[in-house]
Enzyme design. Structure first.
Site, PDB file in Angstrom:
ATOM      1  N   TYR A 158     -51.547  -1.204  -9.411  1.00 19.58           N
ATOM      2  CA  TYR A 158     -51.961  -2.611  -9.446  1.00 19.58           C
ATOM      3  C   TYR A 158     -52.715  -2.972  -8.162  1.00 19.58           C
ATOM      4  O   TYR A 158     -53.796  -3.571  -8.201  1.00 19.58           O
ATOM      5  CB  TYR A 158     -50.727  -3.508  -9.607  1.00 19.58           C
ATOM      6  CG  TYR A 158     -51.033  -4.987  -9.491  1.00 19.58           C
ATOM      7  CD1 TYR A 158     -51.743  -5.650 -10.480  1.00 19.58           C
ATOM      8  CD2 TYR A 158     -50.611  -5.723  -8.376  1.00 19.58           C
ATOM      9  CE1 TYR A 158     -52.040  -7.014 -10.363  1.00 19.58           C
ATOM     10  CE2 TYR A 158     -50.901  -7.078  -8.254  1.00 19.58           C
ATOM     11  CZ  TYR A 158     -51.614  -7.721  -9.247  1.00 19.58           C
ATOM     12  OH  TYR A 158     -51.908  -9.057  -9.131  1.00 19.58           O
ATOM     13  N   ASN A 202     -47.620 -14.427  -4.322  1.00 18.41           N
ATOM     14  CA  ASN A 202     -46.498 -14.893  -5.157  1.00 18.41           C
ATOM     15  C   ASN A 202     -46.605 -16.352  -5.597  1.00 18.41           C
ATOM     16  O   ASN A 202     -45.936 -17.225  -5.041  1.00 18.41           O
ATOM     17  CB  ASN A 202     -45.158 -14.682  -4.434  1.00 18.41           C
ATOM     18  CG  ASN A 202     -44.876 -13.215  -4.218  1.00 18.41           C
ATOM     19  OD1 ASN A 202     -45.453 -12.604  -3.307  1.00 18.41           O
ATOM     20  ND2 ASN A 202     -44.063 -12.643  -5.062  1.00 18.41           N
ATOM     21  N   VAL A 203     -47.443 -16.568  -6.584  1.00 21.10           N
ATOM     22  CA  VAL A 203     -47.671 -17.924  -7.081  1.00 21.10           C
ATOM     23  C   VAL A 203     -46.527 -18.324  -8.029  1.00 21.10           C
ATOM     24  O   VAL A 203     -45.997 -17.474  -8.748  1.00 21.10           O
ATOM     25  CB  VAL A 203     -49.019 -17.983  -7.835  1.00 21.10           C
ATOM     26  CG1 VAL A 203     -49.368 -19.428  -8.172  1.00 21.10           C
ATOM     27  CG2 VAL A 203     -50.127 -17.338  -7.006  1.00 21.10           C
ATOM     28  N   ARG A 212     -40.966 -13.638   0.996  1.00 21.61           N
ATOM     29  CA  ARG A 212     -42.316 -13.774   0.438  1.00 21.61           C
ATOM     30  C   ARG A 212     -42.870 -15.152   0.783  1.00 21.61           C
ATOM     31  O   ARG A 212     -42.129 -16.113   0.965  1.00 21.61           O
ATOM     32  CB  ARG A 212     -42.279 -13.675  -1.101  1.00 21.61           C
ATOM     33  CG  ARG A 212     -41.797 -12.354  -1.661  1.00 21.61           C
ATOM     34  CD  ARG A 212     -42.879 -11.286  -1.555  1.00 21.61           C
ATOM     35  NE  ARG A 212     -42.457 -10.020  -2.155  1.00 21.61           N
ATOM     36  CZ  ARG A 212     -41.764  -9.063  -1.531  1.00 21.61           C
ATOM     37  NH1 ARG A 212     -41.393  -9.224  -0.282  1.00 21.61           N
ATOM     38  NH2 ARG A 212     -41.446  -7.946  -2.154  1.00 21.61           N
ATOM     39  N   ARG A 264     -37.017  -2.179  -6.029  1.00 18.70           N
ATOM     40  CA  ARG A 264     -38.059  -1.815  -7.001  1.00 18.70           C
ATOM     41  C   ARG A 264     -39.117  -0.952  -6.324  1.00 18.70           C
ATOM     42  O   ARG A 264     -39.549  -1.254  -5.219  1.00 18.70           O
ATOM     43  CB  ARG A 264     -38.744  -3.082  -7.533  1.00 18.70           C
ATOM     44  CG  ARG A 264     -37.985  -3.748  -8.633  1.00 18.70           C
ATOM     45  CD  ARG A 264     -38.792  -4.782  -9.338  1.00 18.70           C
ATOM     46  NE  ARG A 264     -39.890  -5.362  -8.542  1.00 18.70           N
ATOM     47  CZ  ARG A 264     -40.662  -6.355  -8.955  1.00 18.70           C
ATOM     48  NH1 ARG A 264     -40.467  -6.870 -10.149  1.00 18.70           N
ATOM     49  NH2 ARG A 264     -41.626  -6.835  -8.204  1.00 18.70           N
ATOM     50  N   ASP A 285     -42.461  -2.018  -4.053  1.00 18.25           N
ATOM     51  CA  ASP A 285     -42.273  -3.350  -3.452  1.00 18.25           C
ATOM     52  C   ASP A 285     -42.305  -3.265  -1.930  1.00 18.25           C
ATOM     53  O   ASP A 285     -41.852  -2.286  -1.346  1.00 18.25           O
ATOM     54  CB  ASP A 285     -40.907  -3.919  -3.866  1.00 18.25           C
ATOM     55  CG  ASP A 285     -41.033  -4.902  -5.018  1.00 18.25           C
ATOM     56  OD1 ASP A 285     -42.173  -5.140  -5.458  1.00 18.25           O
ATOM     57  OD2 ASP A 285     -39.994  -5.413  -5.470  1.00 18.25           O
TER      58      ASP A 285
END
Ligand code: NAD
Length: 324
Positions: A155, A184-185, A223, A283, A286
């Site tokens: 990604y 991080n919306v 975040r 994860r 991450d």
């Protein structure tokens, strides 16, 4: 501050790719509220018909169901367009590790088709969604444009490749491109469902339904959670940015830093529930911490976000309470 006073020529037409998704549908709504015309192009792969149905009766809204992997469709969608806001892509770091080829075809080739179509159709500005994932394993905080580390997922590679392709279109074909590295919306209409859902809507939904959410890792990751209104402001202001700022990518965040455990506690308190989380494994792909230096977007785009995390999370909780 904000975007309520931004002005475009009266007959301006916008194209939002991925307009049936979370961010794209909020962009369509904001453009319609400001009184301009918007065309939405979406293949409904992760987006929702209901995010199209919301606007379909508005004469200033048009929907094309189509795939940006198809150049002809991109050409059709760019006809008569002044500003492209390219949001169409598949998100999720873990899913990209499972499906690397698809992420290359969809997120890289799709955006390249859109750049080519925008160039051929004489679009004025091409604004596109990049991501904080392009910082990879760079540990220094805050994250600053020009100081990127090794990429940690397909990604992230797809977003970085989009930035490089956009630069080429500015350099060689005079297309004004602006990459927005979202951090991080969160906010209304973000999908709370499925294995790849973002934490905030997923936790809110689970807590409302009395389920125990799983926090990946120890919850001490942080975040720069960014409320959707700030992202809308960045997109609209990028459309008005000077050509001298084209070919660049910009951090789009609030510039704060929230720890997952604190967010969890805040949600539990706000929702008035008493539910302990389950702690699961970290994860893959991450990063531990992320927060943004937003000075470049402030200086070159006039970005001046006015939605703090606290204000945004209240609005998001209210929305999910009414809409879940
Ligand atoms: P979303 O999944 O809600 O929206 C993406 C939309 O793109 C969906 O409606 C989907 O159907 C559409 N789409 C995907 N591939 C397509 C294709 N080939 N052709 C046409 N439409 C296609 O996701 P979102 O959170 O709204 O993300 C929007 C953009 O912002 C994406 O590019 C994403 O990578 C980027 N981004 C999001 C975040 C975030 O926190 N939400 C963070 C960083 C970057």
């Amino acid at each position: 501050m904000g975007y309520q006073n931004v002005k475009f020529p009266e007959d301006s037409v916008f194209l939002v790719t991925g307009g049936a998704g979370f961010i794209g549908s909020n962009l369509c709504e904001a453009i319609l509220n400001l009184g301009y015309r918007v065309r939405c192009l979406d293949d409904l792969s992760t987006g929702k018909q209901e995010n199209v149905d919301l606007f379909i009766d508005n004469p200033n809204y048009e929907f094309i169901e189509g795939d940006i992997k198809n150049l002809e469709i991109c050409m059709e969608a760019c006809e008569g367009i002044d500003y492209v806001l390219n949001q169409a892509a598949w998100g999720s770091v873990p899913r990209s590790i499972e499906m690397p080829l698809f992420y290359c075809m969809n997120n890289i080739m799709g955006t390249l088709n859109m750049l080519e179509a925008a160039r051929q159709k004489g679009v004025k500005k091409f604004v596109y969604a990049s991501s904080s994932s392009v910082y990879g394993d760079e540990p220094v905080l805050p994250k600053k444009e020009g100081r990127e580390g090794n990429l940690l997922s397909p990604y992230a590679v797809s977003k970085r490749a989009d930035e490089e392709w956009a630069k080429q279109y500015t350099r060689h074909y005079d297309l004004d491109t602006y990459g927005l590295r979202y951090f991080n919306v969160f906010g209304r209409r973000q999908d709370p469902n499925g294995a790849y859902a973002a934490v905030i809507p997923k936790f809110i939904k689970q807590l409302i339904h009395g389920e125990r959410p799983t926090i990946n890792g120890d919850g001490q990751q942080s975040r720069d959670f960014t409320y959707i209104e700030n992202v809308i402001e960045a997109n609209l202001k990028a459309c008005l940015a000077p050509s001298s700022a084209a070919g660049e990518a910009f951090n789009i965040a609030y510039g704060g830093r929230e720890y997952l455990n604190d967010i969890y506690k805040g949600l539990v308190d706000a929702l008035g529930v008493d539910i302990e989380p389950i702690y699961g494994p970290d994860r893959a792909g991450d990063i531990k911490h992320s927060n943004a230096d937003i000075s470049k977007a402030k200086e070159l785009l006039g970005y001046d976000p006015d939605w703090t995390f606290e204000r945004g999370i209240k609005a998001a909780i209210d929305w999910y309470r009414e809409n879940l």
